[in-house]
Design a protein around this motif. Structure first.
Motif, short mmCIF file in Angstrom:
data_model
loop_
_atom_site.label_atom_id
_atom_site.label_comp_id
_atom_site.label_asym_id
_atom_site.label_seq_id
_atom_site.Cartn_x
_atom_site.Cartn_y
_atom_site.Cartn_z
N VAL A 111 0.71 -1.29 0.06
CA VAL A 111 0.11 -0.15 0.00
C VAL A 111 0.86 1.19 0.12
CG1 VAL A 111 -1.84 1.39 1.05
CG2 VAL A 111 -1.77 -1.05 1.12
N LYS A 112 0.73 2.21 -1.17
CA LYS A 112 1.70 3.46 -1.20
C LYS A 112 1.21 4.36 -0.26
CE LYS A 112 4.14 1.32 -4.69
NZ LYS A 112 5.43 1.03 -4.76
N ASP A 113 1.91 5.40 -0.01
CA ASP A 113 1.54 6.58 0.85
C ASP A 113 0.79 7.64 -0.41
OD1 ASP A 113 0.94 7.84 3.05
OD2 ASP A 113 2.94 8.74 3.29
N ARG A 114 0.08 7.09 -1.11
CA ARG A 114 -0.47 8.09 -2.05
C ARG A 114 -2.10 8.06 -2.23
NH1 ARG A 114 2.51 10.92 -6.41
NH2 ARG A 114 0.20 11.46 -6.67
N TYR A 115 -2.71 9.10 -2.30
CA TYR A 115 -4.25 9.12 -2.29
C TYR A 115 -4.75 9.95 -3.41
CZ TYR A 115 -3.73 8.00 2.87
OH TYR A 115 -3.29 7.49 4.07
N GLU B 193 -14.59 8.65 0.08
CA GLU B 193 -14.11 9.16 -1.25
C GLU B 193 -12.83 9.65 -1.62
OE1 GLU B 193 -16.43 12.98 -1.84
OE2 GLU B 193 -18.24 11.79 -1.91
N ARG B 194 -11.97 8.40 -1.26
CA ARG B 194 -10.61 8.53 -1.37
C ARG B 194 -10.15 7.07 -1.65
NH1 ARG B 194 -6.81 12.06 2.60
NH2 ARG B 194 -6.40 9.82 3.08
N VAL B 195 -9.16 6.87 -2.65
CA VAL B 195 -8.55 5.65 -2.73
C VAL B 195 -7.21 5.74 -2.73
CG1 VAL B 195 -10.32 4.91 -4.59
CG2 VAL B 195 -8.35 6.45 -5.36
N ARG B 196 -6.32 4.59 -2.54
CA ARG B 196 -4.96 4.58 -2.33
C ARG B 196 -4.36 3.76 -3.42
NH1 ARG B 196 -3.42 4.15 3.59
NH2 ARG B 196 -1.26 4.28 2.61
N VAL B 197 -3.03 4.12 -3.55
CA VAL B 197 -2.28 3.51 -4.84
C VAL B 197 -1.74 2.18 -4.05
CG1 VAL B 197 -0.25 3.68 -6.22
CG2 VAL B 197 -1.64 5.65 -5.89
N VAL B 198 -1.99 1.09 -4.82
CA VAL B 198 -1.69 -0.11 -4.11
C VAL B 198 -0.80 -1.00 -5.41
CG1 VAL B 198 -3.32 -0.27 -2.51
CG2 VAL B 198 -3.92 -1.24 -4.67
N ASP B 199 -0.12 -1.87 -4.99
CA ASP B 199 0.75 -2.67 -5.69
C ASP B 199 0.05 -4.19 -5.69
OD1 ASP B 199 2.49 -3.83 -7.63
OD2 ASP B 199 3.89 -4.65 -5.97
N VAL B 200 -0.46 -4.76 -6.73
CA VAL B 200 -1.14 -6.07 -6.64
C VAL B 200 -0.66 -6.93 -7.72
CG1 VAL B 200 -3.27 -4.80 -6.04
CG2 VAL B 200 -2.99 -5.36 -8.27
N GLU B 201 -0.92 -8.24 -7.43
CA GLU B 201 -0.74 -9.36 -8.27
C GLU B 201 -1.91 -10.26 -8.22
OE1 GLU B 201 2.68 -11.44 -7.31
OE2 GLU B 201 1.80 -11.94 -5.20
N LYS B 202 -2.12 -11.15 -9.27
CA LYS B 202 -3.06 -12.09 -9.23
C LYS B 202 -2.88 -13.07 -8.05
CE LYS B 202 -3.95 -12.25 -14.14
NZ LYS B 202 -3.66 -13.15 -15.33
N ALA B 203 -3.87 -13.44 -7.49
CA ALA B 203 -3.74 -14.21 -5.97
C ALA B 203 -3.58 -15.64 -6.43
CB ALA B 203 -5.08 -13.84 -5.30
N ASN B 204 -3.06 -16.24 -5.56
CA ASN B 204 -3.01 -17.89 -5.80
C ASN B 204 -4.56 -18.35 -5.14
OD1 ASN B 204 -0.44 -17.94 -6.43
ND2 ASN B 204 0.18 -18.36 -3.98
N ILE B 205 -5.31 -19.09 -5.78
CA ILE B 205 -6.37 -19.64 -5.71
C ILE B 205 -6.50 -21.02 -5.42
CG2 ILE B 205 -8.79 -19.70 -7.01
CD1 ILE B 205 -7.71 -17.01 -6.81
N GLU B 206 -7.12 -21.53 -4.31
CA GLU B 206 -7.25 -22.89 -3.67
C GLU B 206 -8.30 -23.25 -4.59
OE1 GLU B 206 -8.26 -25.50 0.12
OE2 GLU B 206 -7.59 -23.67 0.38
N VAL B 207 -7.92 -24.58 -5.23
CA VAL B 207 -8.98 -25.40 -6.19
C VAL B 207 -8.79 -27.00 -5.84
CG1 VAL B 207 -8.95 -23.52 -7.80
CG2 VAL B 207 -7.46 -25.57 -8.19
N LEU B 208 -9.60 -27.50 -6.32
CA LEU B 208 -9.69 -28.92 -6.28
C LEU B 208 -9.68 -29.20 -7.97
CD1 LEU B 208 -12.61 -30.04 -3.89
CD2 LEU B 208 -10.12 -30.36 -3.52
N ILE B 209 -8.58 -30.48 -8.23
CA ILE B 209 -8.28 -30.62 -9.53
C ILE B 209 -8.12 -32.35 -9.44
CG2 ILE B 209 -7.39 -28.65 -10.12
CD1 ILE B 209 -4.63 -29.99 -10.41
N ASP B 210 -8.21 -32.84 -10.49
CA ASP B 210 -7.98 -34.17 -10.71
C ASP B 210 -6.53 -34.66 -10.09
OD1 ASP B 210 -6.83 -36.75 -12.09
OD2 ASP B 210 -9.05 -36.78 -12.89
N SER B 211 -6.48 -35.75 -9.55
CA SER B 211 -5.17 -36.00 -8.78
C SER B 211 -4.00 -36.21 -9.83
CB SER B 211 -5.56 -37.30 -7.85
OG SER B 211 -5.93 -38.42 -8.55
#
Length: 147
Positions: A49-53, A62-80
């Protein structure tokens, strides 16, 4: 990637599902930074979370923050047979119409049919047997960027 998120939601380590822009966002001058980097239906992890609004009329306060994000890891069930750590797979929803307590892991938010994903971690067998008789494993997937 850099984006903007409501000040009250901007917490390092938290995740959010991007459901698409609000109508007011389409003509906003921050749209290229705020909305354009994100894909609808994806879950993102906030790394920093950056120190920018900036001012934003659609968010609480009525304010947003600048953030650095990435696609999250997702827990799933798949064929063994496909559950090998480090491998890259094309994610497929199972051919299943059984309603069960594990359905959210078979049809998770944040990953889409045909996505190329890396198996980050094999978490082992699920806590319950699949009622449809499938041999499943819990894994953490990281959706990869499209080439």
């Amino acid at each position: 990637m850099i984006t903007l998120i409501g000040e009250k939601l901007a917490r390092k380590g938290s995740m959010f599902l991007f459901c698409g822009p609000a109508e007011k966002c389409r003509d906003c001058r921050f749209q290229p930074t705020c909305i354009a980097p994100l894909e609808e239906g994806r879950v993102y992890h906030i790394n920093e979370v950056k120190d920018r609004y900036q001012r934003c009329p659609i968010h609480l306060g009525e304010r947003v923050r600048v953030v650095d994000v990435e696609k999250a890891n997702i827990e799933v069930l798949i064929d063994s047979k496909r559950a090998f750590e480090g491998s890259v797979i094309s994610f497929e929803f199972p051919d299943c119409d059984v309603e069960c307590s594990m359905r959210d892991l078979c049809f998770p938010e944040g990953v889409m049919e045909g996505d190329r994903c890396r198996i980050v971690k094999n978490l082992g067998k699920p806590g319950k047997q699949c009622p449809a008789g499938n041999e499943l494993r819990r894994v953490l997937l990281r959706p990869l960027d499209k080439k």
